[in-house]
Write a protein that holds these residues in place. Structure first.
Motif, PDB file in Angstrom:
ATOM      1  N   THR A 153      28.586  24.457  -0.440  1.00  0.00           N
ATOM      2  CA  THR A 153      27.984  26.027  -0.687  1.00  0.00           C
ATOM      3  C   THR A 153      27.178  25.981  -2.239  1.00  0.00           C
ATOM      4  OG1 THR A 153      30.216  26.548  -1.640  1.00  0.00           O
ATOM      5  CG2 THR A 153      29.850  27.170   0.952  1.00  0.00           C
ATOM      6  N   LEU A 154      27.398  25.049  -3.578  1.00  0.00           N
ATOM      7  CA  LEU A 154      26.503  25.121  -3.949  1.00  0.00           C
ATOM      8  C   LEU A 154      27.179  24.105  -5.164  1.00  0.00           C
ATOM      9  CD1 LEU A 154      27.321  27.879  -7.245  1.00  0.00           C
ATOM     10  CD2 LEU A 154      27.980  25.788  -7.489  1.00  0.00           C
ATOM     11  N   TYR A 155      26.169  23.189  -5.341  1.00  0.00           N
ATOM     12  CA  TYR A 155      26.005  21.792  -6.149  1.00  0.00           C
ATOM     13  C   TYR A 155      25.547  22.232  -7.943  1.00  0.00           C
ATOM     14  CZ  TYR A 155      22.112  20.467  -3.702  1.00  0.00           C
ATOM     15  OH  TYR A 155      20.435  19.603  -3.112  1.00  0.00           O
ATOM     16  N   GLY A 156      25.704  21.680  -8.445  1.00  0.00           N
ATOM     17  CA  GLY A 156      24.346  21.283  -9.759  1.00  0.00           C
ATOM     18  C   GLY A 156      24.613  18.924  -9.621  1.00  0.00           C
ATOM     19  N   VAL A 157      23.294  18.673 -10.314  1.00  0.00           N
ATOM     20  CA  VAL A 157      24.185  17.528 -10.232  1.00  0.00           C
ATOM     21  C   VAL A 157      22.493  17.275 -11.800  1.00  0.00           C
ATOM     22  CG1 VAL A 157      23.066  15.120  -9.336  1.00  0.00           C
ATOM     23  CG2 VAL A 157      24.298  16.895  -7.983  1.00  0.00           C
ATOM     24  N   ILE A 158      23.342  16.557 -12.363  1.00  0.00           N
ATOM     25  CA  ILE A 158      22.113  16.502 -13.938  1.00  0.00           C
ATOM     26  C   ILE A 158      21.973  14.904 -13.618  1.00  0.00           C
ATOM     27  CG2 ILE A 158      22.281  16.324 -16.676  1.00  0.00           C
ATOM     28  CD1 ILE A 158      23.714  19.006 -16.569  1.00  0.00           C
ATOM     29  N   ASN A 159      21.188  14.563 -13.453  1.00  0.00           N
ATOM     30  CA  ASN A 159      20.874  12.905 -14.395  1.00  0.00           C
ATOM     31  C   ASN A 159      20.286  12.472 -15.728  1.00  0.00           C
ATOM     32  OD1 ASN A 159      19.397  13.700 -10.394  1.00  0.00           O
ATOM     33  ND2 ASN A 159      20.923  12.007 -11.212  1.00  0.00           N
ATOM     34  N   THR A 160      21.246  11.418 -16.532  1.00  0.00           N
ATOM     35  CA  THR A 160      20.010  10.677 -16.745  1.00  0.00           C
ATOM     36  C   THR A 160      20.359   9.531 -17.455  1.00  0.00           C
ATOM     37  OG1 THR A 160      22.549  10.701 -17.803  1.00  0.00           O
ATOM     38  CG2 THR A 160      21.785  12.838 -18.270  1.00  0.00           C
ATOM     39  N   GLU A 161      18.963   8.532 -17.853  1.00  0.00           N
ATOM     40  CA  GLU A 161      18.830   7.776 -17.632  1.00  0.00           C
ATOM     41  C   GLU A 161      17.962   7.889 -19.108  1.00  0.00           C
ATOM     42  OE1 GLU A 161      15.840   6.905 -14.777  1.00  0.00           O
ATOM     43  OE2 GLU A 161      16.607   6.957 -13.167  1.00  0.00           O
ATOM     44  N   TYR A 162      18.522   5.740 -20.584  1.00  0.00           N
ATOM     45  CA  TYR A 162      18.194   6.085 -21.430  1.00  0.00           C
ATOM     46  C   TYR A 162      16.710   4.793 -20.953  1.00  0.00           C
ATOM     47  CZ  TYR A 162      16.877   3.162 -25.246  1.00  0.00           C
ATOM     48  OH  TYR A 162      16.752   2.577 -26.735  1.00  0.00           O
ATOM     49  N   ARG A 163      15.713   4.724 -20.701  1.00  0.00           N
ATOM     50  CA  ARG A 163      14.709   3.934 -20.396  1.00  0.00           C
ATOM     51  C   ARG A 163      14.385   3.244 -21.591  1.00  0.00           C
ATOM     52  NH1 ARG A 163      11.518   7.826 -16.342  1.00  0.00           N
ATOM     53  NH2 ARG A 163      12.640   8.308 -15.077  1.00  0.00           N
ATOM     54  N   TYR A 164      13.984   2.017 -21.409  1.00  0.00           N
ATOM     55  CA  TYR A 164      13.798   1.246 -22.479  1.00  0.00           C
ATOM     56  C   TYR A 164      12.697  -0.207 -21.748  1.00  0.00           C
ATOM     57  CZ  TYR A 164      12.575  -2.956 -25.470  1.00  0.00           C
ATOM     58  OH  TYR A 164      11.886  -3.180 -26.443  1.00  0.00           O
ATOM     59  N   GLN A 165      11.192   0.165 -22.383  1.00  0.00           N
ATOM     60  CA  GLN A 165      10.289  -0.655 -21.258  1.00  0.00           C
ATOM     61  C   GLN A 165       9.180  -1.762 -22.135  1.00  0.00           C
ATOM     62  OE1 GLN A 165       6.624   2.695 -20.743  1.00  0.00           O
ATOM     63  NE2 GLN A 165       5.598   1.466 -19.881  1.00  0.00           N
TER      64      GLN A 165
END
Length: 563
Positions: free
Chosen positions: A479-491
């Motif tokens: 009925t309620l949700y929250g998501v945090i996505n994190t990425e450390y990116r190396y090109q």
């Protein structure tokens, strides 16, 4: 005799070359030690290849002293001290700190002057000497914005008013007639939708000509997927007209996105597959339109079909329309159909607002269903806002940030009751570029449904590659949700990158009275190929109270192809 002659010639050449390459030293002095300190603070170039370079440097020093307020500085001359050293004398004399500039208020607006000076009167304003050049350039640029691109400013009748103050008259040279844009010519992409010039870039015939503003507006083409600027705008001035030339080209904007995921079923211990297909067709009719079709099937016997149509700038107006259809089936439990229609208004290239209506109908397919499933209908009024910012220099990550927020208010109708409801959705991300190769990606997504009671077939669904990674697609009901996505990116280069995965989520389910935290960890990489962007993610998901199990890991493969 010949050998000594050759030997002497060689010695002459060697020593001559050394002499030609020798640098000449320049020393500049003033009339006193105090003046010497001022000159030395400029850090002028003391090494020079020839006498002409010395003369140029002395002139450059005089100009710098002039801008510092030593407008009476006098060059006495250049003396040769020896074969490698020259000395120049410059007498600084008095330093002037302020200047009173008189102006014609009929030619220059007082409001412009108030932005550059704290002391502005009806006929004059006061500046520090060191700021004069910068401030006059600003005034000139503001006048150019009013359709006077060839305006020139100069100070005349410069006089001393006191020991450290000057006064001058500000003169403006400009054409009598303001320049406006009479015509806009698009080169390269001749079928570029003209409505985007007027409503997206905010450029149209009849506008007052301002080249700086035009360049800033055309930079917003980087936010468009179907066109790009090949070179800077150009302008053709004739005696009585102004023509603006834009150089554009059409770019591939259709995308095909899909992924294949597989993992181990905890009950059967067998590998199960899930995936989706997402087709986006953009600007194929040179109208700027967008049509998206998505079909998704996952290991939870869930099927999703979505279709979206966006038509911008209807009848050449700033208003566009968005239509959507969503069908969802949960095995043999229930089906849900959502329909929505929204009108959108493009404020500028980055900001857009929406308003519209949506309707939902859900059917309970179980003959002996419990109270958690029920047939129902909803009708909502919706409002939304969208912000998009591009970074065109990066082919792997063309969007730097995005925000989409939507809220809806309405009511749910069952066979015997009506229930007021409201909802809110947020999806936002931002890339923080640390340098050319390293960046941090942060995304937040969440939604809530507010009601006095709930049915299972109206709950929010999340989980999977586009939500919290390491979990099955749409496997979590809330009925309620929250998501945090994190990425450390190396090109690694322009076509390959690797990244970490650290996800966290919180959700509530008021039907089952569940409050739980979820976590996902893993890694992935992306490869830009001729076919498109290929991505692989490996993630393991767990809840707050459980331990990691490799059997819970999910491997997600996807390919985003442009055509």
């Amino acid at each position: 005799m010949q050998k000594p002659t050759y030997f002497l010639i060689l010695i002459y050449i060697l020593f001559s070359t050394e002499g030609f390459c020798q640098n000449i030293q320049l020393k500049i002095i003033g009339a006193s030690e105090k003046e010497n300190a001022v000159i030395d603070s400029i850090n002028y170039n003391k090494q020079h290849p020839d006498y002409q370079s010395i003369q140029s440097e002395v002139q450059n020093i005089q100009n710098k002293l002039l801008k510092q307020g030593y407008i009476e500085n006098q060059h006495i001359g250049i003396k040769k001290m020896n074969d490698s050293t020259f000395e120049s004398e410059i007498y600084l004399k008095a330093k002037f700190n302020t200047i009173y500039i008189y102006y014609n208020k009929n030619l220059i607006e007082k409001s412009i002057l108030e932005r550059i000076s704290k002391k502005v009167k009806d006929d004059y304003f006061i500046l520090n000497i060191t700021e004069v050049e910068q401030k006059l350039n600003y005034i000139n640029s503001e006048i150019s914005k009013e359709g006077l691109p060839f305006s020139k400013l100069k100070l005349s009748q410069i006089q001393k008013t006191s020991e450290h103050s000057l006064q001058a008259k500000l003169e403006l040279e400009t054409s009598a007639q303001k320049r406006i844009i009479n015509d806009i010519v698009v080169k390269g992409y001749k079928k570029f939708p003209k409505s985007y010039l007027k409503h997206y870039l905010k450029i149209k015939p009849g506008q007052v000509f301002d080249l700086n503003s035009i360049q800033e507006k055309t930079d917003q083409l980087h936010n468009l997927r179907f066109a790009r600027e090949t070179k800077a705008p150009e302008v053709l001035f004739t005696k009585d007209s102004t023509t603006l030339y834009l150089y554009l080209e059409k770019t591939p904007s259709n995308t095909f996105d899909g992924f294949l995921g597989f993992g181990t079923n905890e009950d059967t211990n067998q590998i199960e597959f899930d995936g989706y297909l997402n087709l986006n067709l953009t600007n194929n009719l040179n109208f700027g339109e967008s049509f998206t079709v998505l079909y998704k099937s996952d290991e939870n016997d869930q099927q999703t079909f979505e279709a979206d149509l966006s038509l911008p700038y209807l009848f050449k107006s700033p208003i566009g329309i968005d239509l959507s259809l969503r069908l969802f089936k949960k095995d043999s439990s229930f089906t849900t159909a959502d329909q929505a229609a929204k009108l959108h208004y493009q404020i500028n290239a980055k900001h857009k607002i929406y308003t519209g209506i949506s309707a939902t109908e859900s059917n309970d397919l179980l003959s002996n269903s419990s109270n958690t499933l029920s047939d129902y209908k909803t009708f909502n009024y919706n409002f939304a806002y969208e912000f998009v910012s591009a970074q065109s220099f990066n082919r792997l990550f063309p969007l730097n940030s995005k925000i989409y927020a939507e809220t809806g208010f309405g009511e749910r109708t069952t066979n015997d009751t009506e229930q007021k409801q409201s909802n809110f959705n947020l999806d936002a991300f931002k890339i923080f570029n640390l340098n050319n190769k390293n960046s941090i990606f942060i995304r937040t997504e969440g939604a809530t449904l507010i009601s006095d009671n709930y049915f299972e077939n109206e709950l929010l669904r999340f989980g999977g590659i586009n939500s919290i990674r390491g979990f099955e697609e749409n496997s979590i009901y809330a009925t309620l949700y929250g998501v945090i996505n994190t990425e450390y990116r190396y090109q690694i280069n322009n076509n390959i990158y690797i990244h970490s995965i650290i996800d966290a989520a919180y959700y509530e389910n008021k039907i089952s009275d569940t409050h739980e935290k979820l976590f996902g960890y893993g890694f992935g990489f992306g490869l830009l190929t001729k076919a498109g962007l290929f991505k692989l993610n490996y993630a393991n998901g767990k809840n707050e109270d459980s331990n990691f199990k490799f059997s819970n890991s999910k491997l997600h493969l996807s390919l985003l192809a442009n055509f």
